[in-house]
Design an enzyme around this catalytic site. Sequence first.
Site, PDB file in Angstrom:
ATOM      1  N   ASP A 108       0.863  -1.186   0.000  1.00  8.42           N
ATOM      2  CA  ASP A 108       0.000   0.000   0.000  1.00  8.42           C
ATOM      3  C   ASP A 108       0.900   1.237   0.000  1.00  8.42           C
ATOM      4  O   ASP A 108       1.435   1.611  -1.029  1.00  8.42           O
ATOM      5  CB  ASP A 108      -0.925  -0.083   1.222  1.00  8.42           C
ATOM      6  CG  ASP A 108      -1.994   0.995   1.272  1.00  8.42           C
ATOM      7  OD1 ASP A 108      -2.420   1.463   0.213  1.00  8.42           O
ATOM      8  OD2 ASP A 108      -2.410   1.375   2.385  1.00  8.42           O
ATOM      9  N   LYS A 124      -1.029  -1.257  -4.696  1.00  5.06           N
ATOM     10  CA  LYS A 124      -1.827  -0.045  -4.969  1.00  5.06           C
ATOM     11  C   LYS A 124      -0.855   1.082  -5.272  1.00  5.06           C
ATOM     12  O   LYS A 124      -0.486   1.842  -4.372  1.00  5.06           O
ATOM     13  CB  LYS A 124      -2.594   0.377  -3.713  1.00  5.06           C
ATOM     14  CG  LYS A 124      -3.907  -0.280  -3.445  1.00  5.06           C
ATOM     15  CD  LYS A 124      -4.523   0.407  -2.208  1.00  5.06           C
ATOM     16  CE  LYS A 124      -5.440  -0.510  -1.456  1.00  5.06           C
ATOM     17  NZ  LYS A 124      -5.824   0.046  -0.137  1.00  5.06           N
TER      18      LYS A 124
HETATM   19  P1  IMP Z   1       1.559  -0.138   4.073  1.00  2.00           P
HETATM   20  O1  IMP Z   1       2.556  -0.165   5.166  1.00  2.00           O
HETATM   21  O2  IMP Z   1       0.862   1.173   3.966  1.00  2.00           O
HETATM   22  O3  IMP Z   1       2.114  -0.600   2.735  1.00  2.00           O
HETATM   23  O4  IMP Z   1       0.379  -1.111   4.493  1.00  2.00           O
HETATM   24  C1  IMP Z   1       0.548  -2.440   4.531  1.00  2.00           C
HETATM   25  C2  IMP Z   1      -0.517  -3.112   5.357  1.00  2.00           C
HETATM   26  O5  IMP Z   1      -1.719  -2.358   5.476  1.00  2.00           O
HETATM   27  C3  IMP Z   1      -0.910  -4.378   4.643  1.00  2.00           C
HETATM   28  O6  IMP Z   1      -0.072  -5.455   4.994  1.00  2.00           O
HETATM   29  C4  IMP Z   1      -2.342  -4.575   5.095  1.00  2.00           C
HETATM   30  O7  IMP Z   1      -2.391  -5.282   6.308  1.00  2.00           O
HETATM   31  C5  IMP Z   1      -2.866  -3.164   5.323  1.00  2.00           C
HETATM   32  N1  IMP Z   1      -3.651  -2.686   4.155  1.00  2.00           N
HETATM   33  C6  IMP Z   1      -3.302  -1.775   3.238  1.00  2.00           C
HETATM   34  N2  IMP Z   1      -4.264  -1.609   2.314  1.00  2.00           N
HETATM   35  C7  IMP Z   1      -5.252  -2.476   2.650  1.00  2.00           C
HETATM   36  C8  IMP Z   1      -6.533  -2.797   2.074  1.00  2.00           C
HETATM   37  O8  IMP Z   1      -6.978  -2.275   1.032  1.00  2.00           O
HETATM   38  N3  IMP Z   1      -7.261  -3.739   2.722  1.00  2.00           N
HETATM   39  C9  IMP Z   1      -6.826  -4.368   3.852  1.00  2.00           C
HETATM   40  N4  IMP Z   1      -5.655  -4.106   4.422  1.00  2.00           N
HETATM   41  C10 IMP Z   1      -4.864  -3.164   3.824  1.00  2.00           C
END
Ligand code: IMP
Length: 173
Positions: free
Chosen positions: A102, A130
Amino acid sequence: MVKQIPKVLISEERIAARVAELGAQISEDYKSKDLLMVGALKGSVVFMSDLMRAVDSPMSIDFISASSYGSGVNTSGVVKIVQDMTADIAGRDVLIVEDILDTGTTLRHLAKLLLERGPKSLKIAALLEKPSRKVVNIQADYVGFTIPNVFVVGYGLDFDEQYRNLPYVGVFD
Ligand code: IMP
Ligand code: MG
């Protein structure tokens, strides 16, 4: 508890086909290596259990739990190791398995931590990506699907710990 039924974004069939492709690619890439898949809990468990069965070269597994999200949909930006892995990864070919890339905050933190432990190689496999949300410059080596900026659940991904057991990736209306 009454739950909304998320609508299908990526069907079970599409997921299975893509996971088979990724597994074949990983089998090829790690043919003569010492593959250790490290699943990032909890979101990766469904993806990883399918992915590992699509790999036909020798390999082993471990898990690590980091949290960056609270219980809702907004990231806190703070990454904390909740439960560390048990394997010694020095000299091994490590593949981190994540549910979704994400903002990239969690993976960057995990990758940095594992790199300090001296693996022979370190790569990342993410079921979903994403790109529009990315704030940290980190690339996954294997990506299942690129999706728009929507909050998804199912196939391991949760909203408030629910919906991980859905066999498909869905979104709310
Ligand atoms: P990041 O550190 O922002 O890349 O987020 C990573 C974590 O956020 C992932 O491993 C998920 O657990 C959670 N996450 C991010 N986007 C989503 C989503 O659309 N649905 C569910 N969990 C998400
Ligand atoms: Mg989560």
